[in-house]
Design a protein around this motif. Structure first.
Motif, PDB file in Angstrom:
ATOM      1  N   LEU A  72      -3.921   5.720   3.424  1.00 20.66           N
ATOM      2  CA  LEU A  72      -3.025   5.972   4.574  1.00 20.66           C
ATOM      3  C   LEU A  72      -3.195   7.413   5.045  1.00 20.66           C
ATOM      4  O   LEU A  72      -3.254   7.705   6.234  1.00 20.66           O
ATOM      5  N   GLN A  73      -3.264   8.308   4.067  1.00 18.06           N
ATOM      6  CA  GLN A  73      -3.358   9.734   4.403  1.00 18.06           C
ATOM      7  C   GLN A  73      -4.703  10.081   5.038  1.00 18.06           C
ATOM      8  O   GLN A  73      -4.761  10.774   6.051  1.00 18.06           O
ATOM      9  N   ARG A  83       4.200   3.829   5.050  1.00 18.06           N
ATOM     10  CA  ARG A  83       4.198   3.265   3.704  1.00 18.06           C
ATOM     11  C   ARG A  83       4.898   1.909   3.685  1.00 18.06           C
ATOM     12  O   ARG A  83       4.470   0.980   3.019  1.00 18.06           O
ATOM     13  N   ARG A  84       6.006   1.795   4.440  1.00 21.97           N
ATOM     14  CA  ARG A  84       6.718   0.507   4.501  1.00 21.97           C
ATOM     15  C   ARG A  84       5.785  -0.579   5.033  1.00 21.97           C
ATOM     16  O   ARG A  84       5.727  -1.682   4.535  1.00 21.97           O
ATOM     17  N   ARG A  85       5.041  -0.195   6.084  1.00 28.51           N
ATOM     18  CA  ARG A  85       4.133  -1.170   6.690  1.00 28.51           C
ATOM     19  C   ARG A  85       3.016  -1.567   5.715  1.00 28.51           C
ATOM     20  O   ARG A  85       2.647  -2.722   5.604  1.00 28.51           O
ATOM     21  N   ALA A  86       2.508  -0.572   5.014  1.00 27.94           N
ATOM     22  CA  ALA A  86       1.380  -0.861   4.116  1.00 27.94           C
ATOM     23  C   ALA A  86       1.827  -1.665   2.886  1.00 27.94           C
ATOM     24  O   ALA A  86       1.199  -2.647   2.515  1.00 27.94           O
ATOM     25  N   LEU A  96      -4.146   4.667  -4.418  1.00 27.79           N
ATOM     26  CA  LEU A  96      -5.250   4.417  -3.477  1.00 27.79           C
ATOM     27  C   LEU A  96      -4.703   4.061  -2.099  1.00 27.79           C
ATOM     28  O   LEU A  96      -5.222   4.510  -1.070  1.00 27.79           O
ATOM     29  N   THR A  97      -3.637   3.281  -2.087  1.00 28.12           N
ATOM     30  CA  THR A  97      -3.032   2.905  -0.802  1.00 28.12           C
ATOM     31  C   THR A  97      -2.536   4.149  -0.075  1.00 28.12           C
ATOM     32  O   THR A  97      -2.811   4.344   1.118  1.00 28.12           O
TER      33      THR A  97
END
Ligand SMILES: Cc1ncc(C[n+]2csc(CCOP(=O)(O)OP(=O)(O)O)c2C)c(N)n1
Ligand SMILES: [Mg+2]
Length: 733
Positions: free
Chosen positions: A414-415, A384-387, A409-410
């Motif tokens: 990711l999931q 999540r930090r990266r995204a 959505l992000t």
């Protein structure tokens, strides 16, 4: 012989022409030797042609006896057996309804009992392996042939999507449903070529190729020069498409197995090796009319009919066999008769096989089977930090619906690493309303991209991606524009499981910015509030959030439904609430929400109570929740009326069982429905209450008018308002 029965005439022609060595003039000079067809290959193809022909003749006999239910045949098109031979059984084929010989030839690659499949299909037996008696379709899981509907040309967009998806899966390092070097086949008739859906798909294919993307697809136009009764000029298809950029045009004569083999082999190389789109134009004839019920003499001269019947591909193949001395005339007739016998024998067996017996049995395939898999793990902090980058530390701040959807959505992308998000303007621009802002930066252009401006292509891409194991999240820019592609949803996506007994599925999560109440923007087409056309599609799921928190939790549930249950899900986002901050008064920030913990998800089939009050229940959704919450406060403070506000969340299927529980203690019910009165949810809710609730509560409903939405502020006259909700509530109490 009954000369009105052209099946009898065509059958008789075979004996007569072979015995008298009276053959049609070859239309192509290609010899079997030129296309490397040896005796064994050629006779094998010829056998497939014969089986297909006898199945057509059989269909007419069965229909006469009321034992068979479908007479659109493949007679005249049997040259497509040669196409099946050139391509692999793993090359997904979206087929025209005249593909009998193709189907039989491909079956031979996999040792499938084609006679069993085809006779069961003709008699609509529940044992038909593909549709279980629900339709006569060419379809098969082991043969990689998804069944197609009767709607001509509507399979082209998904065929393009599937061809796109082969490379897409590879570049996302996902195992597709077909090998990486597969190609896609997609056949259709000459009249179907004119359909806007076909033209749209061909245009989309060329657009994709122009963007330097691989598109291994072979469009096969089986041009018999007629569509039911309307002729297609002999130059029409060639003139229209042969010089179109970004598409290889190859023509051949469908009456010649050798010429079809030559052309199909060339098409195969271009598609498989160069990964380019090909248009294979197969000139052929149509025998036995459009279908059993079609009397050709109503629109064709007798001369034309007779001449075409003598131009029979089976006679062309027979001539080649005799010229090469691969069989004698007697042997040809012998093979024709034994094939006929075998086909009829199988039919005698098929008519005794079980039929569909009950409504429950028929409906059992509307919803695809649940998959025995788990949802992927939730994204971890590092991911999540990266995204999210710098935004990661501020995710907990209260946000509006638009921003919350973007975060949700992000997290979902990711999931679920197999998700792909696409639509008009969703990429760099981030959508008209910025719901998809930065997603392309976060996930790259492979997973988040702009499509061309064509809703049919968007949904076709979604279906194609799903056919290759990806999980598509398409967007249609506004609800009003779903209409431009609704056949893709209701005729194609929603029916696939039904007509394939759940063996083929196309799960997707379709996002649609929807509904009215935007201040000062758009008029009708950007504020469309009617969606009855979606609600009555069997099996489809429709969800609608009202604020950010409900949106995140509902979106998670929707993607899970698409993933685990393979459902077609439509997520309708109330545009007017995207940027809303305040609920009761300016500056109260009452409509902003905290982003809900990742593990929280809405339950399918459950509504939610937004407030609890004893005097009445207000059932609503979307913008109706916003207005009803405002009304609820005013009712309480100004009139001492306590209202329960129920947010439906699920608009199809409606969470009726849960509603029964929620309404138990209520004697008064107000439905607030922003949809037009006719075709609105209020109709279904009223009927349901009348049929099921005892004692029946006092009911009222407030809907939009049966009108389109006007520009400016005039919409206030046709949509439900907070004041009207208060008025209705007071009159009920
Ligand atoms: C969208 C749509 N409109 C109309 C029809 C009715 N219809 C069925 S087949 C057909 C003609 C198709 O002709 P063509 O594409 O040349 O195929 P052919 O039957 O000649 O092989 C029509 C009009 C349909 N099935 N779908
Ligand atoms: Mg035609």
């Amino acid at each position: 012989m009954d000369t009105l029965d052209r099946a009898q005439v065509v059958d008789h022609n075979f004996y007569h022409c072979i015995r008298n060595q009276n053959f049609p003039i070859p239309k192509s000079q290609t010899t079997p030797h030129d296309s490397e067809l040896n005796k064994k290959d050629y006779l094998d193809l010829f056998h497939s042609q014969l089986v297909s022909r006898h199945l057509d003749l059989l269909a007419r006999v069965l229909k006469e006896k009321n034992q068979g239910f479908y007479t659109i045949g493949s007679s005249g098109h049997e040259g497509n057996a040669a196409i099946a031979r050139v391509f692999r059984a793993t090359d997904m084929a979206f087929l025209h309804y005249r593909s009998g010989a193709f189907f039989i030839q491909r079956s031979k690659q996999k040792n499938i009992d084609y006679l069993q499949d085809q006779t069961l299909s003709l008699v609509a037996s529940a044992s038909d392996p593909i549709s279980g008696g629900r339709h006569k379709v060419f379809g098969s899981v082991p043969l990689t042939i998804p069944p197609q509907t009767s709607t001509i040309a509507s399979h082209l967009p998904k065929a393009v999507g599937m061809a796109f998806a082969i490379t897409q899966a590879k570049s996302m390092k996902k195992m597709g449903h077909v090998p990486e070097n597969s190609v896609v086949l997609c056949s259709f008739g000459d009249a179907s070529f004119n359909h806007s859906t076909a033209q749209g798909a061909l245009n989309a294919a060329r657009w994709i190729v122009q963007n330097q993307l691989p598109l291994p697809i072979v469009f096969i136009c089986e041009d018999n020069g007629i569509g039911i009764s309307v002729p297609t000029a002999s130059h029409w298809i060639e003139q229209a498409i042969a010089h179109a950029p970004h598409l290889h045009y190859i023509a051949c004569d469908g009456r010649s197995l050798a010429d079809v083999t030559r052309a199909a082999s060339l098409a195969e190389k271009i598609a498989r090796v160069q990964r380019k789109a090909v248009f294979l134009h197969v000139r052929t004839v149509r025998l036995l009319g459009h279908a059993g019920s079609d009397i050709e003499s109503q629109y064709l001269d007798q001369m034309q009919i007779t001449q075409t019947e003598l131009d029979d591909p089976i006679l062309h193949s027979s001539r080649v066999i005799l010229e090469n001395q691969w069989m004698t005339a007697e042997e040809l007739i012998g093979l024709y008769e034994t094939t006929k016998h075998t086909v009829h024998k199988k039919a005698e067996w098929a008519i005794k096989q079980p039929k569909l017996q009950s409504s429950t049995e028929i409906q059992s395939t509307i919803i695809p089977p649940k998959r025995k898999i788990q949802s992927p793990a939730l994204p971890n902090e590092e991911q999540r930090r990266r995204a999210f980058g710098k935004q990661a530390t501020t995710l907990q701040q209260p946000r509006n619906l638009c921003q919350t959807l973007n975060i949700a959505l992000t997290d979902l992308m990711l999931q679920y690493s197999q998700t792909v998000l696409f639509g008009e303007d969703v990429g760099k621009k981030g959508g008209v309303y910025r719901v998809t802002a930065d997603l392309q930066m976060r996930f790259g252009k492979k997973r988040v991209f702009d499509t061309l401006l064509d809703e049919q292509t968007i949904l076709g891409t979604a279906m194609g991606f799903a056919h290759n194991g990806l999980l598509p999240i398409p967007e249609i820019q506004f609800l009003a524009y779903v209409h431009n592609a609704v056949d893709q949803l209701r005729g194609e996506a929603a029916t696939l499981s039904f007509f394939s007994k759940g063996q083929f599925t196309n799960p997707m999560l379709l996002r649609v910015p929807s509904f009215a109440y935007q201040r000062g923007f758009g008029g009708h087409f950007h504020n469309d509030n009617a969606f009855g056309f979606l609600r009555e599609i069997p099996g489809i799921v429709i969800a609608c959030p009202y604020n950010g928190e409900s949106a995140a939790k509902l979106l998670r549930a929707c993607l899970q439904l698409a993933h685990l249950e393979q459902r077609v899900v439509v997520f309708m986002e109330p545009i007017a609430r995207y940027m809303t901050k305040d609920l009761h008064q300016a500056g109260d920030n009452g409509f902003l929400c905290h982003y809900p913990p990742l593990s929280e998800m809405t339950r399918f089939d459950e509504a939610q109570c937004l407030t609890v009050g004893k005097d009445l229940a207000i059932i609503t959704y979307g913008n109706g929740c916003y207005l009803s919450l405002q009304a609820q406060r005013r009712l309480q403070e100004d009139h001492h009326v306590e209202a329960t506000v129920i947010d439906l969340q699920w608009l199809a299927p409606l969470p009726l069982q849960h509603l029964t529980t929620l309404l138990k203690s209520h004697r008064r019910v107000l439905i607030v429905d922003e949809c037009r009165k006719t075709g609105s949810i209020s109709e279904q809710l009223m009927t349901w209450m009348l049929e099921t609730l005892t004692p029946l509560p006092k009911i009222k409903r407030r809907t939009a008018e049966d009108c389109f939405i006007p520009l400016g502020n005039a919409w206030e006259y046709v949509l439900p308002s907070m004041e009207q909700i208060i008025e209705d509530a007071l009159s009920l109490c």
